[in-house]
Design a protein around this motif. Structure first.
Motif, short mmCIF file in Angstrom:
data_model
loop_
_atom_site.label_atom_id
_atom_site.label_comp_id
_atom_site.label_asym_id
_atom_site.label_seq_id
_atom_site.Cartn_x
_atom_site.Cartn_y
_atom_site.Cartn_z
N TRP A 12 0.83 -1.21 0.00
CA TRP A 12 0.00 0.00 0.00
C TRP A 12 0.86 1.26 0.00
N VAL A 13 1.84 1.30 0.89
CA VAL A 13 2.71 2.48 0.97
C VAL A 13 3.50 2.65 -0.34
N ALA A 14 4.01 1.55 -0.88
CA ALA A 14 4.78 1.63 -2.12
C ALA A 14 3.93 2.14 -3.28
N LYS A 15 2.68 1.72 -3.35
CA LYS A 15 1.83 2.09 -4.47
C LYS A 15 1.10 3.41 -4.29
N GLU A 16 0.73 3.74 -3.07
CA GLU A 16 -0.18 4.86 -2.86
C GLU A 16 0.44 6.10 -2.23
N TRP A 17 1.62 6.00 -1.67
CA TRP A 17 2.22 7.14 -0.98
C TRP A 17 3.40 7.68 -1.79
N PRO A 18 3.74 8.96 -1.62
CA PRO A 18 4.78 9.59 -2.45
C PRO A 18 6.19 9.48 -1.88
N PHE A 19 6.56 8.29 -1.44
CA PHE A 19 7.87 8.11 -0.80
C PHE A 19 8.76 7.22 -1.66
N ALA A 20 10.04 7.59 -1.74
CA ALA A 20 11.01 6.79 -2.49
C ALA A 20 11.55 5.64 -1.63
N LYS A 21 11.78 5.91 -0.34
CA LYS A 21 12.35 4.88 0.53
C LYS A 21 11.71 4.98 1.91
N VAL A 22 11.18 3.87 2.37
CA VAL A 22 10.44 3.81 3.63
C VAL A 22 11.11 2.82 4.58
#
Length: 187
Positions: free
Chosen positions: A158-168
């Motif tokens: 979800w975070v990879a697809k929906e949020w604007p972050f390169a590295k979490v």
């Protein structure tokens, strides 16, 4: 829920991240549409806020020892003396952070919204090279039923697809807490 106070009290790295999140402007772009309802067949995510105080309280109080061992790594939260006023204050704090776009705390509810299975938190990272930090917890019963691994796998996607972050960063999951704490201390 009082997880913010407990995790930050038990974990200096997350305490610093929480303080920094309070002081900084939104860590997502102004045009990013922050999710406020995510529905899946087995659960839904909604922002934490005062309307959820009772089911949130019931969830974490059902799993005190489990959460102390798996999430906060401390006896500071949850504990048997958490008051209704403390719980409400935390809900108001989480809601205010969400509205300011400085951090995002979600309740993970059953599809009907009547029971909380856990929570997911999205915070800015203070460690160089990471855009965000995502932490989560599930109740003892949900953990024993295998939901912890399911939620983690889902949240990463979800975070990879929906949020604007390169590295979490996922401390306590893809990064051991000790390693994360060392990275924070070295910054």
């Amino acid at each position: 829920m009082l997880a913010t106070m407990a995790v930050t009290g038990a974990n200096p790295a997350l305490a610093q991240a929480s303080r920094e999140a309070e002081a900084r402007p939104s860590f997502v772009p102004a045009d990013f549409d922050v999710p406020t309802l995510v529905e899946t067949p087995g659960f839904k995510l909604v922002p934490l806020g005062p309307e959820l105080v009772d089911i949130d309280f019931a969830a974490y109080m059902s799993s005190i020892e489990h959460l102390q061992q798996t999430f906060t790594r401390s006896t500071d939260w949850p504990h048997k003396d958490v008051s209704a006023a403390d719980a409400m204050k935390d809900m108001q704090t989480e809601q205010a952070r969400f509205e300011r776009r400085t951090s995002f705390a979600y309740a993970v509810l059953t599809p009907d919204g009547k029971r909380e299975r856990g929570c997911v938190y999205v915070y800015p990272s203070e460690v160089p090279g990471y855009d965000a930090v995502v932490t989560m917890w599930v109740t003892k019963a949900e953990h024993d039923a295998g939901f912890d691994a399911e939620l983690y796998a889902w949240a990463k996607d979800w975070v990879a697809k929906e949020w604007p972050f390169a590295k979490v960063a996922y401390p306590g999951r893809s990064i051991a807490w000790a390693d994360w704490d060392a990275m924070v201390a070295a910054k």
